[in-house]
Design a protein around this motif. Structure first.
Motif, PDB file in Angstrom:
ATOM      1  N   VAL A  18       4.168 -75.297  -7.677  1.00 44.56           N
ATOM      2  CA  VAL A  18       4.855 -75.091  -6.402  1.00 44.56           C
ATOM      3  C   VAL A  18       6.304 -75.572  -6.499  1.00 44.56           C
ATOM      4  N   VAL A  19       6.523 -76.703  -7.128  1.00 43.33           N
ATOM      5  CA  VAL A  19       7.895 -77.197  -7.314  1.00 43.33           C
ATOM      6  C   VAL A  19       8.700 -76.205  -8.153  1.00 43.33           C
ATOM      7  N   ALA A  20       8.130 -75.757  -9.268  1.00 47.80           N
ATOM      8  CA  ALA A  20       8.842 -74.819 -10.142  1.00 47.80           C
ATOM      9  C   ALA A  20       9.163 -73.524  -9.405  1.00 47.80           C
ATOM     10  N   THR A  21       8.196 -72.999  -8.684  1.00 47.13           N
ATOM     11  CA  THR A  21       8.419 -71.748  -7.965  1.00 47.13           C
ATOM     12  C   THR A  21       9.460 -71.917  -6.860  1.00 47.13           C
ATOM     13  N   PHE A  37      17.135 -74.276 -13.520  1.00 48.74           N
ATOM     14  CA  PHE A  37      16.421 -73.667 -14.640  1.00 48.74           C
ATOM     15  C   PHE A  37      15.583 -74.708 -15.374  1.00 48.74           C
ATOM     16  N   VAL A  38      16.118 -75.903 -15.528  1.00 49.33           N
ATOM     17  CA  VAL A  38      15.391 -76.994 -16.197  1.00 49.33           C
ATOM     18  C   VAL A  38      14.138 -77.356 -15.396  1.00 49.33           C
ATOM     19  N   ILE A  39      14.285 -77.479 -14.086  1.00 52.89           N
ATOM     20  CA  ILE A  39      13.148 -77.827 -13.229  1.00 52.89           C
ATOM     21  C   ILE A  39      12.085 -76.732 -13.292  1.00 52.89           C
ATOM     22  N   VAL A  40      12.507 -75.480 -13.283  1.00 52.35           N
ATOM     23  CA  VAL A  40      11.564 -74.365 -13.337  1.00 52.35           C
ATOM     24  C   VAL A  40      10.774 -74.387 -14.644  1.00 52.35           C
ATOM     25  N   VAL A  41      11.461 -74.522 -15.762  1.00 54.88           N
ATOM     26  CA  VAL A  41      10.779 -74.511 -17.067  1.00 54.88           C
ATOM     27  C   VAL A  41       9.849 -75.712 -17.200  1.00 54.88           C
ATOM     28  N   VAL A  42      10.335 -76.900 -16.903  1.00 56.35           N
ATOM     29  CA  VAL A  42       9.504 -78.104 -17.009  1.00 56.35           C
ATOM     30  C   VAL A  42       8.316 -78.008 -16.058  1.00 56.35           C
ATOM     31  N   GLY A  43       8.548 -77.516 -14.850  1.00 58.82           N
ATOM     32  CA  GLY A  43       7.479 -77.390 -13.868  1.00 58.82           C
ATOM     33  C   GLY A  43       6.380 -76.451 -14.313  1.00 58.82           C
ATOM     34  N   TYR A  44       6.758 -75.290 -14.831  1.00 58.53           N
ATOM     35  CA  TYR A  44       5.737 -74.335 -15.276  1.00 58.53           C
ATOM     36  C   TYR A  44       4.990 -74.829 -16.518  1.00 58.53           C
ATOM     37  N   VAL A  45       5.696 -75.452 -17.444  1.00 60.30           N
ATOM     38  CA  VAL A  45       5.024 -76.008 -18.626  1.00 60.30           C
ATOM     39  C   VAL A  45       4.043 -77.103 -18.195  1.00 60.30           C
ATOM     40  N   ALA A  50      -1.406 -79.069 -17.168  1.00 58.60           N
ATOM     41  CA  ALA A  50      -2.363 -79.711 -16.259  1.00 58.60           C
ATOM     42  C   ALA A  50      -3.547 -78.782 -15.973  1.00 58.60           C
ATOM     43  N   LEU A  51      -3.285 -77.482 -15.866  1.00 59.93           N
ATOM     44  CA  LEU A  51      -4.374 -76.529 -15.656  1.00 59.93           C
ATOM     45  C   LEU A  51      -5.320 -76.524 -16.848  1.00 59.93           C
ATOM     46  N   SER A  52      -4.777 -76.589 -18.045  1.00 57.99           N
ATOM     47  CA  SER A  52      -5.640 -76.625 -19.235  1.00 57.99           C
ATOM     48  C   SER A  52      -6.463 -77.911 -19.269  1.00 57.99           C
ATOM     49  N   LEU A  53      -5.883 -79.017 -18.821  1.00 57.93           N
ATOM     50  CA  LEU A  53      -6.642 -80.274 -18.747  1.00 57.93           C
ATOM     51  C   LEU A  53      -7.757 -80.176 -17.704  1.00 57.93           C
ATOM     52  N   ALA A  54      -7.482 -79.504 -16.601  1.00 56.01           N
ATOM     53  CA  ALA A  54      -8.509 -79.304 -15.571  1.00 56.01           C
ATOM     54  C   ALA A  54      -9.669 -78.485 -16.123  1.00 56.01           C
TER      55      ALA A  54
END
Length: 115
Positions: A18-21, A37-45, A50-54
């Motif tokens: 949500v932050v990245a978007t 751009f930095v926030i978007v890339v870091v946020g999506y990564v 975190a989704l993979s950890l879930a």
């Protein structure tokens, strides 16, 4: 306990997505901000990590993705309305309610292991 941790990681995935978007708004237009751009890339990564950890903690893929996308869509719609003054009509609100209701039905219909 692993399942609870999985849903906590899912919450982190949703929050970072949500932050990245949200910050995508600052990467477009006549005066894009480089820092967005930095926030978007870091946020999506961070979100996909975190989704993979879930998923690794036992949250089913279909349920995780449904919750992730529905909560993300609802949050972005509300954030866009509040902070960017974008429209949010009653028809759109009804659509959000239907999406969230559909995710609820997916969760209710899922087979859960006996405790």
């Amino acid at each position: 306990m692993s399942s609870v941790l999985g849903y906590l990681f899912l919450a982190v995935a949703i929050a970072t997505e949500v932050v990245a978007t949200t910050f995508l708004k600052f990467t477009s237009g006549d005066n894009p901000k480089w820092w967005a751009f930095v926030i978007v890339v870091v946020g999506y990564v961070a979100s996909f990590f975190a989704l993979s950890l879930a998923l690794g903690r036992g949250v089913p893929l279909g349920i995780a993705y449904a919750i992730w996308s529905a909560v993300g869509v609802a949050a972005i719609a509300i954030i866009s309305w509040v902070f960017f003054k974008e429209s949010l009509t009653w028809v759109q609100i009804a659509g959000l309610v239907l999406v969230i209701g559909g995710v609820g039905l997916l969760e209710l219909g899922a087979k859960h292991p006996a405790a």
